[in-house]
Write a protein that holds these residues in place. Structure first.
Motif, mmCIF file in Angstrom:
data_model
loop_
_atom_site.group_PDB
_atom_site.id
_atom_site.type_symbol
_atom_site.label_atom_id
_atom_site.label_comp_id
_atom_site.label_asym_id
_atom_site.label_seq_id
_atom_site.Cartn_x
_atom_site.Cartn_y
_atom_site.Cartn_z
ATOM 1 N N LEU A 104 -8.763 -7.031 6.187
ATOM 2 C CA LEU A 104 -8.182 -7.703 5.026
ATOM 3 C C LEU A 104 -8.517 -9.181 4.971
ATOM 4 N N VAL B 144 -7.681 2.302 -2.847
ATOM 5 C CA VAL B 144 -8.178 1.821 -1.562
ATOM 6 C C VAL B 144 -8.986 2.887 -0.834
ATOM 7 N N TYR B 145 -8.469 4.123 -0.825
ATOM 8 C CA TYR B 145 -9.165 5.167 -0.072
ATOM 9 C C TYR B 145 -8.796 6.538 -0.619
ATOM 10 N N THR C 36 -4.982 -0.750 -7.361
ATOM 11 C CA THR C 36 -6.318 -0.654 -6.779
ATOM 12 C C THR C 36 -6.417 0.571 -5.883
ATOM 13 N N TYR D 104 0.850 -1.180 0.000
ATOM 14 C CA TYR D 104 0.000 0.000 0.000
ATOM 15 C C TYR D 104 0.897 1.246 0.000
ATOM 16 N N TYR E 141 -3.333 3.647 -2.479
ATOM 17 C CA TYR E 141 -3.475 2.592 -3.475
ATOM 18 C C TYR E 141 -2.791 1.308 -3.000
ATOM 19 N N PHE E 142 -3.188 0.185 -3.655
ATOM 20 C CA PHE E 142 -2.462 -1.077 -3.483
ATOM 21 C C PHE E 142 -1.817 -1.440 -4.808
ATOM 22 N N VAL F 153 -9.624 -1.371 7.392
ATOM 23 C CA VAL F 153 -10.093 -2.359 6.422
ATOM 24 C C VAL F 153 -9.765 -3.742 6.971
#
Length: 381
Positions: A118, A77-78, A75, A40, A63-64, A116
């Motif tokens: 996981l 994420v937030y 991805t 991340y 992001y990831f 989150v």
């Protein structure tokens, strides 16, 4: 403008740089997934054509990145498009179960926390702490029980536990004290608590319920740093330094409390040849302000010693003792070195910081004028 950086990934075992390349990264940590599949990170939007280095630090998002894939496949994420001034960072708990997202605005220690789970594929971030009102720093977790250092209802800091799944009130583990709690680190089944008492370091160990295990002997007036670790470690390392003592690294066995020297530099000076004092004076409004005064023993205090006076007083930065070889040359030549702990820092917690910012900024300058006058009255300079 956005001073972006290109991030590359190195396979340490193989000794080679991977093809992964990330751009528009700034003010970012990197939190690895426990399976090593990726990490991340935080980045800003790519600037428009022809606008490189012209954009502002807005709309940062978390992001990831999965290893072996291009950045445009990362991805999201937030993010907070409704609040473009917010910044976001991520931490993965030692057990790999939770991603903890910390949101801030500006430079003050006022955060929001989202979590989150996981272990649940596709789980969305859930709010844990809202408001951007207080400091919240993750110490560690036991399952869904999250341990934080906070200044909520405690301007000098305390440690609390919050359950990330069950919505119950925070449970206090370590109460606020007269000294300022500056950090709390988990190492195995222990927490190492680092305090500032009149801008000098103190440290102790407690268990994960906050029960005292033992106080660490650090030495004289000085600064300790480090104490990093994770949930599976049985030892940690820390450094200690002072105005007359070079930075020395120590190994700490958290099970026995035994401390041993790991690395100590060789220097020409002898700490016993120097005087390190802490004095206090009243600022213009009567506030008691601390100041370190350092000189070589034997220097006559007749008011004729040239003196360097240093202070900061901003951004919640604490100014603590530290070693400098060039400063030793100044002391050996008969000079005096003085460090004043101005309001605006965090030597005495959030209230000390607030007392030197915004409409209180004049206090910082008053705090710096006062010690100069004091040193003259005391016959030092």
């Amino acid at each position: 403008g956005t001073d972006w950086r290109i991030v590359r990934v190195r396979d340490v075992a193989a000794g080679r740089i991977l093809d992964d390349e990330l751009r528009w990264v700034k003010f970012s940590g990197f939190a690895w997934a426990t399976d090593g599949s990726g990490f991340y990170y935080s980045r800003f939007p790519a600037p428009a054509d022809g606008a490189t280095f012209q954009s502002t630090n807005t709309n940062q998002a978390l992001y990831f990145h999965r290893l072996g894939t291009p950045q445009d496949a990362d991805t999201l994420v937030y993010s907070t498009p409704d609040h473009p001034g917010y910044s976001h960072s991520g931490q993965v708990t030692d057990d790999g179960r939770f991603l903890v997202i910390t949101t801030t605005e500006g430079t003050d220690d006022r955060y929001e926390i989202h979590v989150v789970d996981l272990s649940r594929p596709g789980a969305a971030p859930r709010p844990l702490i809202a408001g951007l009102e207080h400091k919240w720093v993750l110490v560690g977790n036991e399952g869904s029980r999250m341990i934080f250092l906070t200044d909520k209802d405690a301007p000098r800091g305390r440690v609390v536990a919050i359950d990330a799944v069950r919505r119950i009130a925070p449970v206090e583990l370590v109460a606020q004290r007269d000294t300022t709690l500056v950090s709390a680190r988990r190492v195995g089944q222990r927490m190492i608590l680092s305090y500032l008492g009149d801008a000098s370091s103190q440290a102790e160990m407690v268990d994960l319920a906050g029960r005292p295990v033992g106080r660490l002997t650090l030495g004289t007036i000085g600064s300790a740093s480090g104490f990093d670790g994770n949930a599976t470690d049985s030892e940690t390392f820390y450094a200690f330094t002072s105005f007359a003592t070079p930075t020395t690294s120590y190994r700490l066995d958290t099970a026995t409390g035994e401390t041993t020297v790991f690395a100590r530099p060789t220097v020409a000076s002898d700490p016993d040849d120097y005087s390190v004092e802490q004095r206090f004076f009243a600022s213009r409004d009567g506030t008691r302000i601390p100041m370190f005064v350092v000189m070589k023993k034997g220097v006559e205090r007749t008011g004729g010693s040239p003196t360097i006076l240093y202070g900061y007083g901003g951004f919640a930065v604490s100014v603590t003792p530290g070693f400098s070889p060039t400063r030793m040359a100044w002391l050996d030549a008969g000079g005096v070195y003085a460090v004043v702990n101005l309001r605006g820092g965090s030597e005495y917690g959030a209230a000390w910081h607030d007392a030197g910012r915004l409409l209180n900024k004049q206090n910082v300058f008053d705090d710096f004028i006062g010690p100069g006058e004091y040193l003259i009255r005391a016959g030092i300079t």
